[in-house]
Design a protein around this motif. Structure first.
Motif, mmCIF file in Angstrom:
data_model
loop_
_atom_site.group_PDB
_atom_site.id
_atom_site.type_symbol
_atom_site.label_atom_id
_atom_site.label_comp_id
_atom_site.label_asym_id
_atom_site.label_seq_id
_atom_site.Cartn_x
_atom_site.Cartn_y
_atom_site.Cartn_z
ATOM 1 N N ALA A 38 -0.205 -5.981 -3.935
ATOM 2 C CA ALA A 38 -1.256 -6.069 -2.928
ATOM 3 C C ALA A 38 -2.278 -7.139 -3.304
ATOM 4 O O ALA A 38 -2.680 -7.962 -2.460
ATOM 5 C CB ALA A 38 -1.944 -4.714 -2.766
ATOM 6 N N GLN B 267 -5.573 -0.982 7.036
ATOM 7 C CA GLN B 267 -6.172 0.331 6.828
ATOM 8 C C GLN B 267 -6.195 1.137 8.122
ATOM 9 O O GLN B 267 -6.007 2.361 8.113
ATOM 10 C CB GLN B 267 -7.586 0.163 6.270
ATOM 11 C CG GLN B 267 -8.103 1.377 5.533
ATOM 12 C CD GLN B 267 -7.284 1.727 4.303
ATOM 13 O OE1 GLN B 267 -6.816 0.841 3.586
ATOM 14 N NE2 GLN B 267 -7.102 3.008 4.063
ATOM 15 N N SER C 34 -6.955 -0.540 -1.199
ATOM 16 C CA SER C 34 -7.898 -1.378 -0.461
ATOM 17 C C SER C 34 -9.263 -1.415 -1.143
ATOM 18 O O SER C 34 -9.945 -2.447 -1.127
ATOM 19 C CB SER C 34 -8.032 -0.885 0.985
ATOM 20 O OG SER C 34 -6.879 -1.218 1.732
ATOM 21 N N GLN D 108 0.826 -1.207 0.000
ATOM 22 C CA GLN D 108 0.000 0.000 0.000
ATOM 23 C C GLN D 108 0.862 1.260 0.000
ATOM 24 O O GLN D 108 0.649 2.184 -0.785
ATOM 25 C CB GLN D 108 -0.916 0.026 1.222
ATOM 26 C CG GLN D 108 -2.112 -0.884 1.180
ATOM 27 C CD GLN D 108 -2.960 -0.703 2.426
ATOM 28 O OE1 GLN D 108 -2.584 -1.133 3.514
ATOM 29 N NE2 GLN D 108 -4.095 -0.051 2.278
ATOM 30 N N ALA E 127 -3.139 4.524 -0.556
ATOM 31 C CA ALA E 127 -3.295 3.267 0.173
ATOM 32 C C ALA E 127 -4.760 2.840 0.223
ATOM 33 O O ALA E 127 -5.090 1.660 0.046
ATOM 34 C CB ALA E 127 -2.735 3.411 1.576
ATOM 35 N N ARG F 174 -0.168 -1.805 -6.506
ATOM 36 C CA ARG F 174 -1.471 -2.464 -6.542
ATOM 37 C C ARG F 174 -1.353 -3.938 -6.913
ATOM 38 O O ARG F 174 -2.052 -4.788 -6.356
ATOM 39 C CB ARG F 174 -2.391 -1.753 -7.538
ATOM 40 C CG ARG F 174 -2.682 -0.299 -7.169
ATOM 41 C CD ARG F 174 -3.683 0.325 -8.101
ATOM 42 N NE ARG F 174 -3.181 0.413 -9.467
ATOM 43 C CZ ARG F 174 -3.906 0.813 -10.505
ATOM 44 N NH1 ARG F 174 -5.179 1.135 -10.337
ATOM 45 N NH2 ARG F 174 -3.375 0.892 -11.704
#
Length: 217
Positions: free
Chosen positions: A25, A52, A76, A17, A72, A22
């Protein structure tokens, strides 16, 4: 799957993040998560949500910039969209829920996660997203007549908007049950009692458990 494994995935996800990566992740969530048998709710709560929360802490303490926090959070959001197609759903339970952020509230990640958990539990969910004007929220509630309306509030300065939204719904649809959730209620306890609406827990799993108890499903 051990807690150490989950913690390692979370740490790597958080690093991805902060780096704006991306692809990495998503790889972590799929290759190291789903394909290794980690349940989707665990990935939601113990990886994405906790990472988060750490992003939020870092932003509050000026360890990262607003741009980094947005980057970030966008990762998510992308992760939840990608995981949505992997969701396994219980049979429909015949109950409908509208989930919405109050007017001005731009933090929709928690509400979106709650919507996914409710859908996995068999609820028919309408997720309205972030910053929903009260007038238009009321219009949707009147049209869809849900069994439950759930408000999400992350920032405490949106509590007045919550008060306005609850009052507006009660004016036009007083029979519809309402509930609230979000980080704001950690910082400003007692608001739910003041408004006469239940607080459905600090995360999506607690929300689903409370909703199932409410409707005995």
């Amino acid at each position: 799957m051990t807690t150490d494994t989950i913690a390692a995935i979370r740490a790597s996800y958080l690093s991805a993040q902060l780096a704006g990566n991306r692809r990495e992740a998503l790889r972590l969530l799929v290759d190291e998560g789903i394909l290794r048998g980690i349940p989707l709710p665990t990935l939601h709560l113990d990886v994405i949500q906790k990472a988060q929360w750490e992003i939020g802490r870092m932003w509050q303490e000026n360890e990262i910039s607003v741009a980094q926090e947005h980057m970030a959070t966008a990762i998510s959001q992308l992760a939840l969209s990608h995981l949505y197609r992997h969701m396994q759903r219980d049979p429909p339970n015949g109950r409908s829920v509208v989930v919405t952020c109050v007017e001005g509230e731009l933090h929709e990640l928690g509400a979106r996660m709650a919507s996914d958990f409710l859908e996995m539990a068999g609820f028919d969910v309408r997720f309205l997203g972030a910053n929903v004007p009260t007038e238009h929220m009321v219009r949707e509630v009147r049209a869809s007549n849900p069994d439950l309306l759930a408000f999400s509030v992350t920032m405490t300065y949106h509590i007045p908007a919550l008060r306005k939204a609850v009052a507006a719904v009660r004016d036009v649809a007083p029979a519809i049950p309402m509930a609230v959730g979000g980080l704001a209620f950690t910082w400003v306890p007692g608001v739910e009692a003041e408004l006469g609406v239940p607080f459905f827990g600090k995360d999506a799993r607690e929300l689903v458990a409370a909703a199932c108890r409410m409707f005995e499903v």
